[in-house]
Design an enzyme around this catalytic site. Structure first.
Site, mmCIF file in Angstrom:
data_model
loop_
_atom_site.group_PDB
_atom_site.id
_atom_site.type_symbol
_atom_site.label_atom_id
_atom_site.label_comp_id
_atom_site.label_asym_id
_atom_site.label_seq_id
_atom_site.Cartn_x
_atom_site.Cartn_y
_atom_site.Cartn_z
ATOM 1 N N GLU A 115 17.058 30.296 17.472
ATOM 2 C CA GLU A 115 15.857 31.165 17.125
ATOM 3 C C GLU A 115 15.350 31.882 18.106
ATOM 4 O O GLU A 115 14.864 33.023 18.094
ATOM 5 C CB GLU A 115 14.650 30.441 16.380
ATOM 6 C CG GLU A 115 14.875 29.820 14.984
ATOM 7 C CD GLU A 115 15.692 28.382 15.144
ATOM 8 O OE1 GLU A 115 15.612 27.692 16.269
ATOM 9 O OE2 GLU A 115 16.452 28.069 14.027
ATOM 10 N N GLU A 132 8.874 20.310 13.949
ATOM 11 C CA GLU A 132 8.432 21.174 14.984
ATOM 12 C C GLU A 132 6.835 21.934 14.807
ATOM 13 O O GLU A 132 6.449 22.164 15.786
ATOM 14 C CB GLU A 132 9.525 22.336 15.097
ATOM 15 C CG GLU A 132 10.692 21.833 15.612
ATOM 16 C CD GLU A 132 11.850 22.773 15.586
ATOM 17 O OE1 GLU A 132 12.816 22.599 16.336
ATOM 18 O OE2 GLU A 132 11.905 23.813 14.774
ATOM 19 N N GLY A 182 19.967 22.260 22.103
ATOM 20 C CA GLY A 182 21.085 21.341 22.753
ATOM 21 C C GLY A 182 21.246 21.741 24.115
ATOM 22 O O GLY A 182 21.392 22.987 24.519
ATOM 23 N N ASP A 186 19.801 17.139 21.642
ATOM 24 C CA ASP A 186 21.327 16.570 21.791
ATOM 25 C C ASP A 186 21.877 17.307 22.940
ATOM 26 O O ASP A 186 21.073 18.164 23.508
ATOM 27 C CB ASP A 186 22.093 16.997 20.338
ATOM 28 C CG ASP A 186 21.913 18.522 20.032
ATOM 29 O OD1 ASP A 186 20.834 19.002 19.181
ATOM 30 O OD2 ASP A 186 22.547 19.186 20.648
HETATM 31 N N1 ADE Z 1 19.475 23.130 18.185
HETATM 32 C C1 ADE Z 1 19.074 21.835 18.635
HETATM 33 N N2 ADE Z 1 20.684 21.485 18.900
HETATM 34 C C2 ADE Z 1 21.261 22.450 18.808
HETATM 35 C C3 ADE Z 1 22.693 22.670 19.050
HETATM 36 N N3 ADE Z 1 23.900 21.936 19.263
HETATM 37 N N4 ADE Z 1 23.117 23.950 18.573
HETATM 38 C C4 ADE Z 1 22.482 24.796 18.156
HETATM 39 N N5 ADE Z 1 21.045 24.899 17.899
HETATM 40 C C5 ADE Z 1 20.477 23.535 18.076
#
Ligand code: ADE
Length: 253
Positions: A178, A11, A77, A201
């Site tokens: 975060e 990142e 996510g 995701d």
């Molecule tokens: N960062 C990216 N995907 C995530 C997820 N599914 N849960 C928590 N933090 C994430």
């Protein structure tokens, strides 16, 4: 000087590779790279994963580098059924979903004496949307952009039940680990901030595999927005910018 924070190597590396570096130092275990990015003075830090790391990093950056505004860029996510990996979220609000004082009759995410949601700086949110348009207008396979709430907690979410709960309880678009800690720390220091995320995701059963497969690709999208956002954010964002609560002249003299 702008403060730019990402949680993971992927990142921050794209920004770092395009910086003219003037200084590097480690504070509280956090590597901070100082220099210019497209002519703008920045301090770039990799916080590490989770809310505690994000908080320590953000407060350290504020104390040592006195940024006038801060940007958190990361991956998240997605929580809505039609979302695609690579789509982008600009947080209008962030919330610590695992703050749980329900035993005292409070709502999930609520803390005594504080708003339940932490609002991102509206001027920086608008600049981030403009940066997204500059990055992707006219691009064939451009990602979608959504503005809304990002729910942060110290847990990688990969189950349908939790993702539905986050969506319904907090009206959240995305979850990560975060953003709310970063935003809360900026707010306590009276500094403008914004959180931008690309979706690695969709927080369901395949999330950890999707995260690993997509991380590199979707970080490019965040970087493309950052490329435009950093110069825009460096322009004055109003009376709050560059001033701390403690700097305000007092009414009582
Ligand atoms: N960062 C990216 N995907 C995530 C997820 N599914 N849960 C928590 N933090 C994430």
């Amino acid at each position: 000087m702008l403060g730019i924070i990402g949680a993971m190597d992927e990142e921050v590396q794209l920004v770092r590779s395009e910086m003219t570096i003037t200084d590097e130092a480690t504070h509280a275990g956090v590597l901070v790279t100082c220099g210019t990015f497209k002519g703008v003075d920045i301090a770039l830090a990799q916080s590490g994963i989770g809310k505690v790391n994000a908080t320590i990093c953000t407060q350290m950056m504020i104390d040592r580098y006195q940024p006038t505004a801060l940007i958190f860029s990361g991956v998240a996510g997605g929580l809505l059924p039609n979302m695609q990996t690579g789509d982008m979220i600009i947080a209008s609000h962030v919330i610590q979903y695992d703050m749980d004082l329900t035993a005292f009759g409070r709502r999930h995410g609520e803390m005594p004496g504080r708003d339940r949601l932490t609002e991102c700086d509206p001027v920086l949110v608008e600049k981030a949307t403009r940066a997204f348009d500059l990055a992707f207008e006219g691009v064939d396979d451009a990602p979608n952009l959504m503005l809304g709430t990002v729910a942060s907690g110290d847990r990688f979410v990969q189950d349908t039940q939790t993702l539905r709960w986050l969506q319904r309880e907090f009206a959240a678009l995305a979850t990560e680990m975060e953003g709310a800690a970063f935003g809360y720390t900026c707010t306590l220091n009276d500094l403008p901030f914004v959180v931008i995320q690309s979706l690695s995701d969709t927080a369901g059963e395949s999330a950890s595999g999707d995260f690993t497969d997509n991380l590199h690709r979707v970080c490019q999208h965040s970087y493309q927005v950052l490329e435009h956002l950093i110069p825009l954010a460096n322009e004055s964002t109003g009376p709050k910018q560059g001033r701390r609560a403690s700097d305000q002249p007092s009414d009582t003299g």
